[in-house]
Design an enzyme around this catalytic site. Structure first.
Site, PDB file in Angstrom:
ATOM      1  N   TYR A  32     -10.415 -65.507  36.062  1.00  0.00           N
ATOM      2  CA  TYR A  32     -11.623 -66.181  36.578  1.00  0.00           C
ATOM      3  C   TYR A  32     -12.392 -66.755  35.395  1.00  0.00           C
ATOM      4  O   TYR A  32     -13.573 -66.472  35.187  1.00  0.00           O
ATOM      5  CB  TYR A  32     -12.488 -65.215  37.410  1.00  0.00           C
ATOM      6  CG  TYR A  32     -13.277 -65.939  38.491  1.00  0.00           C
ATOM      7  CD1 TYR A  32     -12.625 -66.463  39.610  1.00  0.00           C
ATOM      8  CD2 TYR A  32     -14.652 -66.104  38.390  1.00  0.00           C
ATOM      9  CE1 TYR A  32     -13.340 -67.133  40.590  1.00  0.00           C
ATOM     10  CE2 TYR A  32     -15.371 -66.783  39.370  1.00  0.00           C
ATOM     11  CZ  TYR A  32     -14.698 -67.296  40.473  1.00  0.00           C
ATOM     12  OH  TYR A  32     -15.398 -67.965  41.440  1.00  0.00           O
ATOM     13  N   LEU A  33     -11.691 -67.559  34.641  1.00  0.00           N
ATOM     14  CA  LEU A  33     -12.147 -67.993  33.318  1.00  0.00           C
ATOM     15  C   LEU A  33     -13.429 -68.820  33.377  1.00  0.00           C
ATOM     16  O   LEU A  33     -13.609 -69.650  34.264  1.00  0.00           O
ATOM     17  CB  LEU A  33     -11.059 -68.828  32.644  1.00  0.00           C
ATOM     18  CG  LEU A  33      -9.702 -68.162  32.433  1.00  0.00           C
ATOM     19  CD1 LEU A  33      -8.788 -69.088  31.621  1.00  0.00           C
ATOM     20  CD2 LEU A  33      -9.826 -66.814  31.744  1.00  0.00           C
ATOM     21  N   HIS A  37     -14.654 -67.361  27.971  1.00  0.00           N
ATOM     22  CA  HIS A  37     -13.213 -67.195  27.725  1.00  0.00           C
ATOM     23  C   HIS A  37     -12.642 -68.391  26.962  1.00  0.00           C
ATOM     24  O   HIS A  37     -11.815 -68.234  26.063  1.00  0.00           O
ATOM     25  CB  HIS A  37     -12.449 -67.069  29.050  1.00  0.00           C
ATOM     26  CG  HIS A  37     -12.835 -65.907  29.898  1.00  0.00           C
ATOM     27  ND1 HIS A  37     -13.449 -66.052  31.124  1.00  0.00           N
ATOM     28  CD2 HIS A  37     -12.702 -64.573  29.719  1.00  0.00           C
ATOM     29  CE1 HIS A  37     -13.659 -64.861  31.669  1.00  0.00           C
ATOM     30  NE2 HIS A  37     -13.219 -63.945  30.836  1.00  0.00           N
ATOM     31  N   GLY A 147     -15.102 -61.116  23.310  1.00  0.00           N
ATOM     32  CA  GLY A 147     -16.434 -61.696  23.370  1.00  0.00           C
ATOM     33  C   GLY A 147     -17.506 -60.681  22.989  1.00  0.00           C
ATOM     34  O   GLY A 147     -17.419 -59.502  23.357  1.00  0.00           O
ATOM     35  N   GLN A 153     -17.456 -52.806  23.911  1.00  0.00           N
ATOM     36  CA  GLN A 153     -16.003 -52.950  23.995  1.00  0.00           C
ATOM     37  C   GLN A 153     -15.430 -53.450  22.670  1.00  0.00           C
ATOM     38  O   GLN A 153     -14.439 -52.910  22.161  1.00  0.00           O
ATOM     39  CB  GLN A 153     -15.656 -53.931  25.111  1.00  0.00           C
ATOM     40  CG  GLN A 153     -14.188 -54.337  25.163  1.00  0.00           C
ATOM     41  CD  GLN A 153     -13.914 -55.282  26.324  1.00  0.00           C
ATOM     42  OE1 GLN A 153     -13.740 -54.834  27.452  1.00  0.00           O
ATOM     43  NE2 GLN A 153     -13.894 -56.571  26.066  1.00  0.00           N
ATOM     44  N   VAL A 176     -21.481 -66.820  25.013  1.00  0.00           N
ATOM     45  CA  VAL A 176     -21.741 -68.177  25.522  1.00  0.00           C
ATOM     46  C   VAL A 176     -22.675 -68.044  26.715  1.00  0.00           C
ATOM     47  O   VAL A 176     -22.492 -67.162  27.564  1.00  0.00           O
ATOM     48  CB  VAL A 176     -20.414 -68.868  25.923  1.00  0.00           C
ATOM     49  CG1 VAL A 176     -20.687 -70.265  26.475  1.00  0.00           C
ATOM     50  CG2 VAL A 176     -19.463 -68.937  24.736  1.00  0.00           C
TER      51      VAL A 176
END
Lengths: 282, 282
Positions: A32-33, A37, A147, A153, A176
């Site tokens: 689900y970019l 991404h 990201g 993470q 972003v």
């Protein structure tokens, strides 16, 4: 661009590039970019001969009451976006390929996973580190891209790579954002119009905190209260955590100093969003 | 034969062979080499272009009251034996190289590590799987060699490799024994003369069990009692466990059928010895 569902076929295809000493970049995603991404793919394309995008909604990183079953998906669109961004390979395994019925092995990173999202999602990071290890072993990339939106993470994965001597460089890319400041996330798709209008409050509260700290405020509790009040004014919000931690240990700090991370997790309606801000404070 | 203490230097040296598409075999050991280890080196030399022997007494696989501090060591002799056997590289890291002060990452294999040695040594296998993962990531071997004497270890590592998609083949080599049947182990060096004379009872009891099973006995408890009585007759013995398990699950079985493992851990004086027997029973 080639698409693989099979580990064996992917490995065979990659082996030829490896023999030619081509560098391989991996961008692990749940699909689900969005433009976040794409920024990872862009960076990998710049830095490597071959870029592999993986799309896999990993069940072991979801808790029992989380959104695993309804995580958004649009594989056909993802493929188009990946191709346009210059990815060479898309790897889309299914659960039967990634986990045997009798999967027993996990990778865990202690301490760094106790706080922040680890507290609200107790088995989440074990799922993340395990699937990322598997993807690293399958693809054997030279570099892998994550990201900064998922700040914890990224730090957990860097620690895992260091502790286990994994032969891969971890590159963390900036958050972003939408024009109004909302950090891009596949989960933003869950927001209704009203919730969407409230969602930039996470970013706004981080920006407000930044300006307070730049103006000399050093008390975590003062800053956290400012954030809490700002977010609390939006009717659909429900705060999971507001934390100010050392970026090295991810432990809460009282005095704002050094490399710090202000991290938020907030439910807007039923959608849990996260955002964060790094600062180096003298 | 080249000797390395540094991960960086070892990796650089191996990179050249990798570029030439040479195959690499790894024999991970804790040193104090005996003919069991040599059989692993022999096998690796047969099957690979380059054989790496690692010698590292891994602290995380020892319990607090175990023999970490006094584990036998003779590096100079190990190097001679390794060279004679045809090893190309010996990797001898120290603790500061293998574990940071702040090591937080572990690899765990559930269930398979609950029984047998996992019961008496609760953190042992976590230490083994973690250090083996690290060695695999450092050396990136095509094949790695383990002894069947540590039957549970070999099965746990195979499961880890499968679950985490590690790009390495695990080869298990047969137990090498003294003339009187005692399985070779670096820990045999702890035995005094009297204990050494009693030690072959482990092997003898396994052989007795084998003949009973070949003659039709299918009751685990009957076989375990035979072993218990035989070992109990030796004055310095103290049984840790006598188990008959399925080789797939390592869970205890009552009825002897299929691929089974009879596994023993027995203290002789202060020295804990293990031995085992695999059988395929119709």
């Amino acid at each position: 661009m080639r698409v693989f569902n099979s580990i064996v076929d992917l490995r065979e295809y990659l082996a030829a590039f490896r023999q030619e000493n081509k560098s391989i970049g991996l961008v692990p995603t749940m699909g689900y970019l969005h433009k976040g991404h794409i920024s990872l793919i862009d960076k990998s394309v710049q830095e490597n001969d071959i870029t592999v995008l993986s799309i896999y909604v990993n069940p072991t990183q979801f808790g029992p009451n989380e959104d695993y079953g309804k995580y958004p998906s649009n594989i056909e669109n993802d493929k188009k976006l990946a191709q346009k961004a210059g990815a060479d390979i898309v790897f889309i395994p299914d659960n039967t390929i990634m986990y045997s019925n009798n999967h027993l092995t996990y990778v865990t990173v202690d301490k760094l996973t106790d706080n922040l999202c680890g507290q609200s999602r107790p088995t989440h990071f074990r799922g993340v580190t395990t699937i990322v290890t598997k993807l690293f072993n399958i693809v054997q990339p030279h570099r892998a891209y994550f990201g900064q939106k998922d700040a914890q993470q990224a730090l957990v994965i860097k620690k895992m790579v260091k502790d286990l001597n994994m032969p891969v460089d971890i590159i963390t890319c900036p958050i972003v954002r939408e024009k109004d400041g909302l950090a891009l996330s596949s989960r933003n798709a869950y927001l209704n119009n009203d919730e969407r209008k409230q969602a930039p409050i996470l970013y706004q509260s981080l920006q407000k905190s930044k300006s307070y700290i730049e103006n000399g405020e050093r008390s975590s509790s003062v800053i956290k209260n400012i954030i809490k009040e700002m977010i609390g004014e939006k009717p659909s919000t429900n705060i999971d955590y507001i934390s100010i931690v050392s970026e090295d240990t991810l432990e809460d700090i009282n005095l704002i100093k050094g490399n710090i991370l202000i991290a938020l997790a907030v439910k807007i309606g039923n959608t849990r969003l996260i955002d964060n801000l790094r600062m180096e404070v003298m």
